[in-house]
Design an enzyme around this catalytic site. Sequence first.
Site, PDB file in Angstrom:
ATOM      1  N   CYS A 141      31.971  32.782  35.327  1.00 14.36           N
ATOM      2  CA  CYS A 141      32.529  33.362  36.040  1.00 14.36           C
ATOM      3  C   CYS A 141      31.694  33.667  37.494  1.00 14.36           C
ATOM      4  O   CYS A 141      32.415  34.020  38.442  1.00 14.36           O
ATOM      5  CB  CYS A 141      32.977  34.803  35.650  1.00 14.36           C
ATOM      6  SG  CYS A 141      34.144  34.727  33.917  1.00 14.36           S
ATOM      7  N   HIS A 200      34.260  39.693  41.094  1.00 12.09           N
ATOM      8  CA  HIS A 200      35.043  38.884  40.215  1.00 12.09           C
ATOM      9  C   HIS A 200      35.891  39.827  39.352  1.00 12.09           C
ATOM     10  O   HIS A 200      35.795  40.915  38.781  1.00 12.09           O
ATOM     11  CB  HIS A 200      34.040  38.400  39.182  1.00 12.09           C
ATOM     12  CG  HIS A 200      34.377  37.818  38.019  1.00 12.09           C
ATOM     13  ND1 HIS A 200      35.577  36.951  37.859  1.00 12.09           N
ATOM     14  CD2 HIS A 200      34.182  38.321  36.671  1.00 12.09           C
ATOM     15  CE1 HIS A 200      35.801  36.808  36.725  1.00 12.09           C
ATOM     16  NE2 HIS A 200      34.981  37.445  35.777  1.00 12.09           N
ATOM     17  N   ASN A 226      41.931  37.346  34.706  1.00  7.66           N
ATOM     18  CA  ASN A 226      40.433  36.845  34.780  1.00  7.66           C
ATOM     19  C   ASN A 226      40.783  35.396  34.603  1.00  7.66           C
ATOM     20  O   ASN A 226      40.928  34.810  33.671  1.00  7.66           O
ATOM     21  CB  ASN A 226      39.869  37.421  33.567  1.00  7.66           C
ATOM     22  CG  ASN A 226      38.159  37.020  33.814  1.00  7.66           C
ATOM     23  OD1 ASN A 226      37.891  36.021  34.506  1.00  7.66           O
ATOM     24  ND2 ASN A 226      37.284  37.642  33.304  1.00  7.66           N
TER      25      ASN A 226
END
Length: 335
Positions: free
Chosen positions: A114, A256, A286
Amino acid sequence: MSTGRAAVVCGIGSYVPPDVVTNEDLARRLDTSDDWIRSRTGIARRRVVAPGTATSDLAVEAGLRALKSAGDERAGAVVLATTTPDQPCPATAPQVAARLGLGEVPAFDVAAVCSGFLYGLASSAGLIAAGVTDRVLLIAADAFTTIVNPEDRTTAVIFADGAGAVLLRAGSPEEPGAVGPLVLGSDGGLSHLIEVPAGGSRQRSSGREPAPEDRFFRMVGRDTYRHAVERMTATSTEAAERAGWQPCDVDRFAAHQANARILDAVSERLGIPGERRLSNIAQVGNTGAASLPLLLAESAADGRLTAGHRLLLTAFGGGLSWGATTLVWPEVPTI
């Protein structure tokens, strides 16, 4: 004053697959509910790839839009940040470059889960600073649902699919869009907190077939939460300080989109009020490495992010890996 060639954002694009999975859809097959998912993650729906759709398909769409945004469909290199390449070998970036009609340009993948977009920014800025090229197409794309166990409610409710891209050109460190100080870090001693145990050389060389659950992504949620909050707070603080900013100088904060609770905790520790925080986790979930550029593209398109905004970005992912940087948002058309 900074000197040398900087990487400057001059185009942006994003893409999410059309298929939507709502919390109600998940509740019909998992021991969960809309209230449970929303209260723990902040997610209401997510986009997922259709059977047969690969990460490269998402990447090509986002990359094409970033090139069109810049008004010039050229790039001298392609960097693809992803945890879900089309196949273990070769890298996916060369295929994306070919499909975009960019010719025989250098192209490679970056694997930082990520945090991949920020690691990709560092790689792209390095290519420009070294004079390899003056234009880099950085794409972050993940078909994360292809590695998530559909029966694991702790991960199946969180992860989704999408892609975001920026075109970077060589320019001055002082102009809008120039990527600011990059702060990156990792801790491989904690790699077990976020992993897919099977499929790599360690498992393959063992000669043993992996357990079915080892083929899927897994995460130790409580420990991941703690490290994510600590690392994103610390790196954001350092990146802002290196740019000469105070928290009150930040017009927009883009983290994020891991989990709404994590985002709130980091923002509160940094002292950034809610109206300055960018978020799209409720609608897209996500999306792994794609999270930051997808958020930037959507925010620029709907007016939450406009030219002149001082932007602080941060991410945290497997590795463990983390990072942060700053930039002043430029005039960039959205497609």
